[in-house]
Design an enzyme around this catalytic site. Structure first.
Site, PDB file in Angstrom:
ATOM      1  N   GLY A  16       3.430  14.660 -11.418  1.00 10.86           N
ATOM      2  CA  GLY A  16       4.323  15.766 -11.079  1.00 10.86           C
ATOM      3  C   GLY A  16       4.858  16.281 -12.157  1.00 10.86           C
ATOM      4  CB  CYS A  48      -4.688   7.002  -7.856  1.00  6.75           C
ATOM      5  SG  CYS A  48      -2.966   7.630  -7.228  1.00  6.75           S
ATOM      6  CB  ALA A 115      14.270  11.694 -22.488  1.00  9.59           C
ATOM      7  CE1 TYR A 178      -1.695   4.840   1.450  1.00  7.20           C
ATOM      8  CE2 TYR A 178       0.477   4.109   2.172  1.00  7.20           C
ATOM      9  CZ  TYR A 178      -0.404   5.164   2.108  1.00  7.20           C
ATOM     10  OH  TYR A 178      -0.345   6.193   2.944  1.00  7.20           O
ATOM     11  CB  ILE A 179      -0.589  -1.953  -3.537  1.00  9.77           C
ATOM     12  CG1 ILE A 179      -0.233  -0.575  -4.075  1.00  9.77           C
ATOM     13  CG2 ILE A 179      -0.921  -2.897  -4.797  1.00  9.77           C
ATOM     14  CD1 ILE A 179       1.088  -0.298  -4.776  1.00  9.77           C
ATOM     15  CD  GLU A 182      -5.587   1.253  -2.045  1.00  6.11           C
ATOM     16  OE1 GLU A 182      -5.593   2.532  -1.390  1.00  6.11           O
ATOM     17  OE2 GLU A 182      -4.764   1.354  -3.080  1.00  6.11           O
ATOM     18  NE  ARG A 199       9.516  -6.286   5.029  1.00  5.04           N
ATOM     19  CZ  ARG A 199      10.394  -5.431   4.488  1.00  5.04           C
ATOM     20  NH1 ARG A 199      11.520  -6.035   4.134  1.00  5.04           N
ATOM     21  NH2 ARG A 199      10.559  -4.222   4.704  1.00  5.04           N
ATOM     22  CG  ASP A 304       5.871   8.101  -6.473  1.00  4.13           C
ATOM     23  OD1 ASP A 304       5.504   8.788  -5.717  1.00  4.13           O
ATOM     24  OD2 ASP A 304       5.105   7.209  -6.608  1.00  4.13           O
ATOM     25  CG  HIS A 438     -28.474  13.807  13.603  1.00  8.04           C
ATOM     26  ND1 HIS A 438     -27.996  12.875  14.304  1.00  8.04           N
ATOM     27  CD2 HIS A 438     -29.807  13.219  14.001  1.00  8.04           C
ATOM     28  CE1 HIS A 438     -28.638  11.881  14.922  1.00  8.04           C
ATOM     29  NE2 HIS A 438     -30.031  12.278  14.508  1.00  8.04           N
TER      30      HIS A 438
HETATM   31  P1  NDP Z   1       3.953   0.115   0.924  1.00  6.07           P
HETATM   32  O1  NDP Z   1       5.105   0.718   1.391  1.00  6.07           O
HETATM   33  O2  NDP Z   1       2.639   0.790   1.543  1.00  6.07           O
HETATM   34  O3  NDP Z   1       3.981  -1.440   1.577  1.00  6.07           O
HETATM   35  C1  NDP Z   1       4.869  -2.543   1.477  1.00  6.07           C
HETATM   36  C2  NDP Z   1       4.672  -3.554   2.414  1.00  6.07           C
HETATM   37  O4  NDP Z   1       5.715  -4.653   1.697  1.00  6.07           O
HETATM   38  C3  NDP Z   1       4.925  -3.578   3.511  1.00  6.07           C
HETATM   39  O5  NDP Z   1       3.851  -4.368   4.499  1.00  6.07           O
HETATM   40  C4  NDP Z   1       6.307  -4.013   3.697  1.00  6.07           C
HETATM   41  O6  NDP Z   1       6.756  -4.480   4.854  1.00  6.07           O
HETATM   42  C5  NDP Z   1       6.439  -5.003   2.711  1.00  6.07           C
HETATM   43  N1  NDP Z   1       7.903  -5.276   2.068  1.00  6.07           N
HETATM   44  C6  NDP Z   1       8.890  -4.211   1.812  1.00  6.07           C
HETATM   45  N2  NDP Z   1       9.634  -4.786   1.226  1.00  6.07           N
HETATM   46  C7  NDP Z   1       9.690  -6.281   1.072  1.00  6.07           C
HETATM   47  C8  NDP Z   1      10.292  -7.232   0.784  1.00  6.07           C
HETATM   48  N3  NDP Z   1      11.437  -7.089   0.196  1.00  6.07           N
HETATM   49  N4  NDP Z   1       9.980  -8.556   0.928  1.00  6.07           N
HETATM   50  C9  NDP Z   1       8.533  -8.471   1.431  1.00  6.07           C
HETATM   51  N5  NDP Z   1       7.985  -7.671   1.863  1.00  6.07           N
HETATM   52  C10 NDP Z   1       8.267  -6.368   1.870  1.00  6.07           C
HETATM   53  O7  NDP Z   1       3.907  -0.480  -0.545  1.00  6.07           O
HETATM   54  P2  NDP Z   1       2.881  -0.721  -1.759  1.00  6.07           P
HETATM   55  O8  NDP Z   1       3.585  -1.256  -2.724  1.00  6.07           O
HETATM   56  O9  NDP Z   1       1.477  -1.300  -1.201  1.00  6.07           O
HETATM   57  O10 NDP Z   1       2.462   0.955  -2.154  1.00  6.07           O
HETATM   58  C11 NDP Z   1       3.694   1.646  -2.696  1.00  6.07           C
HETATM   59  C12 NDP Z   1       3.425   3.145  -2.244  1.00  6.07           C
HETATM   60  O11 NDP Z   1       2.385   3.666  -3.305  1.00  6.07           O
HETATM   61  C13 NDP Z   1       2.716   3.655  -0.872  1.00  6.07           C
HETATM   62  O12 NDP Z   1       3.682   3.532   0.066  1.00  6.07           O
HETATM   63  C14 NDP Z   1       1.751   4.560  -1.205  1.00  6.07           C
HETATM   64  O13 NDP Z   1       2.924   5.604  -0.977  1.00  6.07           O
HETATM   65  C15 NDP Z   1       1.612   4.652  -2.471  1.00  6.07           C
HETATM   66  N6  NDP Z   1       0.306   4.262  -2.779  1.00  6.07           N
HETATM   67  C16 NDP Z   1      -0.782   4.867  -2.156  1.00  6.07           C
HETATM   68  C17 NDP Z   1      -2.086   4.753  -2.437  1.00  6.07           C
HETATM   69  C18 NDP Z   1      -3.143   5.281  -1.619  1.00  6.07           C
HETATM   70  O14 NDP Z   1      -2.680   6.816  -1.634  1.00  6.07           O
HETATM   71  N7  NDP Z   1      -4.297   4.904  -1.283  1.00  6.07           N
HETATM   72  C19 NDP Z   1      -2.431   3.332  -2.872  1.00  6.07           C
HETATM   73  C20 NDP Z   1      -1.534   2.845  -3.423  1.00  6.07           C
HETATM   74  C21 NDP Z   1      -0.042   3.028  -3.252  1.00  6.07           C
HETATM   75  P3  NDP Z   1       7.265  -3.779   6.146  1.00  6.07           P
HETATM   76  O15 NDP Z   1       5.987  -3.219   6.936  1.00  6.07           O
HETATM   77  O16 NDP Z   1       7.618  -4.747   7.212  1.00  6.07           O
HETATM   78  O17 NDP Z   1       8.078  -2.813   5.845  1.00  6.07           O
END
Ligand code: NDP
Length: 449
Positions: A16, A48, A115, A178-179, A182, A199, A304, A438
């Site tokens: 950004g 990414c 900064a 996501y992470i 992946e 969780r 972000d 096709h």
């Molecule tokens: P996500 O928001 O995708 O997933 C977070 C996961 O952690 C969820 O399963 C959530 O559970 C769980 N969680 C959240 N807080 C806690 C906690 N305190 N203790 C235990 N579990 C917890 O986050 P990521 O870290 O995977 O990725 C961050 C962001 O980065 C994504 O939201 C996305 O926007 C971006 N990203 C995009 C990618 C892509 O475009 N391919 C690749 C990687 C990252 P619950 O569902 O219960 O909330």
């Protein structure tokens, strides 16, 4: 002569910040940018881009297994992690240079240091240098969240995953987003024993249930283990260099590596936001309006750190819109945050645009759902029993497509094109009127019943 040293001072040279600074400079502004780590930000340096390269590297594991059915005979397969790691990191260096060159060629002054905002128009750099700017843009991104359990400091995050000395034989990954998905796919393809611990009871909350279920089923078939409704209590180092992980319900596991993938928190601390009176929203991110303006008229924030949608292309759009709004000659530009396509680079990948079936039913009442559940031709010949799924959700009365969801090889590539149609408000009849190519997987999009 301006009363300020710069027209724009950007804090953070990620996706950004770089876009906003470069375009503002092209509009004629005198711009400076500060970056305490490396120019390029999370996406380019530790997100990414290197992740996608690991995904490519990981997929060879399956291709090398499958190639025998296509007549190829190769010797024993062996994977060398340092080779892939170092090649990926070398490419990250190249991109870091390219981003730096882009800024410099547009006349943006780069400060390679932290900064802090020390007055409404004043920025103090880590070296002690003080500068002033008419506008300030905060583009400091987000960082991995660490859980609060004991021993959390023993785990790695995605930041460190790209630099491992060696691959863990057993890894436990916390999170179901996501992470987590992946990297579960990447490590599993590299031959590591992967356990994913979430969780809640849902992976990838926000994605359509059908594709999430399919990913879970395929991931389990590939050997990834899942624990749901489980939280971490303690991570204890062991003498052999590994860790004993204690979880809820008296679950224990001995692993070589623990990885946290439990979301990302906006980087708002230590920026001096209070010195300019900048307000945060309820989610702890910087609160902004449609034009990315904070509550302070001359201070903006993109990406972000605003936690609208944490995706690189969204941050880039926000950066571009900021530059055009503040320094361009046209009308102010707001970024639309609806109908943003996204993908999860799992094995196989998921891609999505628009509403899930559940969201569409809640929003629209009656919807029509079209489904294609098929085994891609390549998997058939390879003897790989892995099915793909495509789902289209339409408004009942007029057939307007409000969501498309897929899990399939190359789903993100197909989705980028399909998303244009959904964003444009096209109907199922428009898709049906288009002749198929096709044989492809994408033809399912125009043949769904
Ligand atoms: P996500 O928001 O995708 O997933 C977070 C996961 O952690 C969820 O399963 C959530 O559970 C769980 N969680 C959240 N807080 C806690 C906690 N305190 N203790 C235990 N579990 C917890 O986050 P990521 O870290 O995977 O990725 C961050 C962001 O980065 C994504 O939201 C996305 O926007 C971006 N990203 C995009 C990618 C892509 O475009 N391919 C690749 C990687 C990252 P619950 O569902 O219960 O909330």
């Amino acid at each position: 002569m301006s009363d300020y040293d710069f027209d724009l001072f950007t804090i953070g040279a990620g996706s950004g910040g770089v876009r906003a600074s470069r375009v503002s400079a092209a509009h004629g502004a005198k711009v400076a940018i500060a970056e305490e780590h490396r120019v390029g930000g999370t996406c380019v340096i530790r997100g990414c881009v290197p992740k996608k390269m690991l995904v490519y590297g990981a997929h060879f594991a399956e291709d090398l297994d499958d190639c025998a059915r296509f007549g190829w005979e190769i010797g024993e397969k062996r994977f060398d992690w340092p080779t892939l790691r170092d090649n990926v990191l070398a490419d990250v260096d190249r991109l870091n240079d390219a981003y730096t060159d882009t800024l410099e060629s547009h006349g943006v002054e780069i400060f390679h240091e932290r900064a802090e905002i020390t007055g409404p128009h004043e920025i103090t750099l880590a070296s002690g240098k003080v500068v002033t700017a008419k506008y300030i843009l905060i583009a400091t991104g987000a960082r991995p969240r660490l859980p609060t359990c004991q021993g959390a400091e023993h785990g790695i995050t995605s930041n460190e995953a790209f630099h491992l000395d060696k691959l863990p034989k057993r890894i436990i990954i916390a999170g179901g987003g996501y992470i987590a998905n992946e990297f579960a796919g990447i490590f599993n393809e590299f031959g590591c024993k992967v356990t994913l611990v979430n969780r809640g009871d849902q992976l990838l909350r926000g994605y359509d249930e059908a594709v999430r279920d399919r990913l879970l089923q395929i991931s389990m078939t590939k050997g990834i283990e899942f624990k749901f409704n489980t939280i971490f209590e303690n991570v204890e180092p062991c003498e052999d260099g590994g860790f004993l992980v204690k979880m809820s319900d008296n679950e224990e596991e001995r692993v070589d590596q623990v990885m946290w993938a439990v979301g990302r928190v906006p980087n708002t601390e230590g920026l001096g936001l209070e010195n300019a009176g900048i307000e945060l929203g309820e989610n702890g991110a910087i609160a902004v309006d449609r034009f990315s303006k904070t509550n302070v008229d001359h201070i903006y924030a993109v990406g972000d750190v605003t936690d609208r949608i944490q995706l690189t292309p969204v941050a880039i759009r926000e950066g571009q819109a900021f530059a055009d709004t503040v320094f361009g000659d046209g009308e102010p530009v707001a970024v639309e945050h609806d109908c943003v396509p996204s993908a999860v680079f799992s094995h196989p990948p998921i891609a999505s645009v628009g509403m899930t079936e559940g969201q569409a039913k809640n929003a629209l009442g009656s919807v029509k759902v079209y489904l294609s559940d098929f085994r891609p031709m390549k998997n058939v010949l390879a003897g790989r029993n892995e099915r793909s799924l495509m789902k289209m959700i339409c408004e009942s009365d007029n057939g307007r497509i409000v969501g498309i969801h897929m899990i399939a090889p190359e789903a993100p590539e197909m989705m980028q094109a399909a998303a244009i149609a959904v964003k444009a408000g096209l109907t199922k009849a428009d898709f049906d009127a288009t002749v198929a190519i096709h044989p492809t997987m994408a033809e399912e999009l125009v043949l769904m019943r």
